[in-house]
Design an enzyme around this catalytic site. Structure first.
Site, PDB file in Angstrom:
ATOM      1  N   CYS A 151      47.028  10.471  20.087  1.00  0.00           N
ATOM      2  CA  CYS A 151      47.466  10.473  18.684  1.00  0.00           C
ATOM      3  C   CYS A 151      48.976  10.279  18.600  1.00  0.00           C
ATOM      4  CB  CYS A 151      47.055  11.769  17.988  1.00  0.00           C
ATOM      5  SG  CYS A 151      45.316  11.769  17.474  1.00  0.00           S
ATOM      6  N   CYS A 206      35.803  30.575  43.326  1.00  0.00           N
ATOM      7  CA  CYS A 206      35.834  31.250  42.017  1.00  0.00           C
ATOM      8  C   CYS A 206      34.730  32.308  41.974  1.00  0.00           C
ATOM      9  CB  CYS A 206      35.585  30.257  40.882  1.00  0.00           C
ATOM     10  SG  CYS A 206      36.534  28.731  40.969  1.00  0.00           S
ATOM     11  N   CYS A 262      35.016  36.112  43.182  1.00  0.00           N
ATOM     12  CA  CYS A 262      35.526  37.154  42.291  1.00  0.00           C
ATOM     13  C   CYS A 262      34.767  37.210  40.971  1.00  0.00           C
ATOM     14  CB  CYS A 262      37.003  36.928  41.993  1.00  0.00           C
ATOM     15  SG  CYS A 262      38.046  37.095  43.443  1.00  0.00           S
ATOM     16  N   HIS A 263      34.372  36.040  40.457  1.00  0.00           N
ATOM     17  CA  HIS A 263      33.804  36.021  39.102  1.00  0.00           C
ATOM     18  C   HIS A 263      32.282  35.978  39.085  1.00  0.00           C
ATOM     19  CE1 HIS A 263      37.666  35.628  37.104  1.00  0.00           C
ATOM     20  NE2 HIS A 263      37.994  34.630  37.906  1.00  0.00           N
TER      21      HIS A 263
END
Lengths: 255, 106
Positions: A216, A70, A73-74
């Site tokens: 829920c 990751c 690129c980031h």
């Protein structure tokens, strides 16, 4: 020791208040006992931080045929992922449909890294989304005001007020009409999605908003929607709009 | 790889009582819980935690299946000299995970 340094440096970002005192909306945090609140507020006692640490390690680990991580690129997540989780789900230009944060991470992994898909509620996906989510902690929930999202958000609102399950409940009956009351021993919160992924004490593990929603639904004896389904993304879009401006707490602790 | 959160002061005065907090990423699987296929999930618990300070044991604990996942332990010790604090968690298979931290005592 890298872990320790990271954890200590995180302590300074907790929390900035984005709501006004008159706002009737309350985070699920407000309904928790003091011990559970203290656990969430101390990064060294919040078990979800272990999930964040796993995510931080994955962020820089190259994987997949493209040989990238990751970070390739980031770069620094602290910069590049700041505020990102606050505006998901958002519109995926390619498909014209909304996509949630896990979906976006999966897209990067599968198409840009050419890596094997991750199990949605699996450890690695939760770790990455908790790590990305942390980079928005203290920021206000900021759903994108894109007209193209409107029909999906309306679908979420419809689901929120639709009767479900053998017990024939709507989400709103519990979370709007009876918020603050008790269901058995548990206080009913207002159903805000601002702390996810969370460490839930009952689960003894970290889980996503969708896992919470499935709980829920099972509670009303409905067949729960599946992970990543259009229904859940629509509900999440609606819940994020409803929580607009509330402070992101990721990673939260819940009973 | 050991995933643990450890909180110790990086610096302390000689003779100061310091608090140490540790949390290890661990499922603490009791061995009594059936999985979705109905079979029991094998037992996997931390049984022993030991903390040594420059080689000397300063704290240890026996853990049992009733301890929750990601065991959190906090204790105090007296800072005497600069050195290394070693944390070791041993599971029921005899496998030990270790993490170390340095402390500077003035």
């Amino acid at each position: 020791m890298g872990w320790l340094a990271l954890a200590l440096s995180l302590l300074s970002v907790w929390p900035a208040q984005a709501q006004t005192p008159q706002d009737p909306r309350k985070s699920g945090f407000a309904y928790m006992g003091r011990d559970t609140q203290a656990m969430q507020q101390d990064d060294l006692a919040n078990p979800a931080m272990l999930t964040v640490l796993e995510g931080e390690a994955l962020w820089t680990t190259p994987t997949g045929k493209a040989g990238k991580s990751c970070a390739s690129c980031h770069g620094e997540a602290r910069e590049s992922m700041k505020g990102v989780a606050a505006r998901y789900p958002s519109l995926d230009e390619a498909s014209g449909k909304p996509i949630d944060l896990s979906g976006r991470i999966a897209q990067c992994r599968e198409t840009r890294m050419e890596a094997a898909p991750l199990v949605r509620e699996g450890r690695d996906m939760l770790a990455l989304s908790a790590f990305v989510g942390l980079q928005s902690r203290g920021m206000p929930v900021a759903p994108p005001q894109d007209e193209r999202l409107r029909p999906f958000r309306e679908e979420g609102a419809r689901l929120y007020t639709a009767r479900m399950g053998q017990l024939n409940f709507t989400c709103a009956q519990c979370h709007d009409a009876n918020a603050g009351q008790k269901l058995g021993a548990a206080p009913i919160p207002q159903a805000h999605p601002n702390a996810y992924p969370i460490y839930r004490l009952e689960w003894q593990s970290t889980g996503s908003l969708q896992r919470r929603l499935r709980n829920c639904m099972v509670g009303t004896r409905a067949e729960p929607f599946s992970y990543g389904s259009a229904e859940f993304i629509a509900l999440e879009l609606f819940l994020m709009e409803r929580a607009k401006g509330m402070t992101i707490e990721t990673p939260g602790v819940r009973p | 790889m050991t995933r643990a959160l450890i909180n110790i002061p990086q610096k302390a005065k000689r003779g100061e009582v310091i608090e140490i907090k540790t949390m290890l990423s661990h499922p603490m699987e009791t061995g009594f819980r059936p999985s979705s296929d109905g079979r029991l999930v094998p037992r996997d618990i931390i049984e022993k935690f030991v903390c040594t300070y420059n080689g000397e044991v300063v704290f240890s604990a026996d853990l049992y299946p009733a301890v929750s996942a990601n065991p959190f332990l906090s204790f105090n010790m007296v800072a005497e000299q600069s050195g290394t604090i070693v944390f070791a968690w041993t599971d029921n298979h005899g496998k030990t995970q270790v993490q170390t931290a340095a402390i500077q005592v003035e």
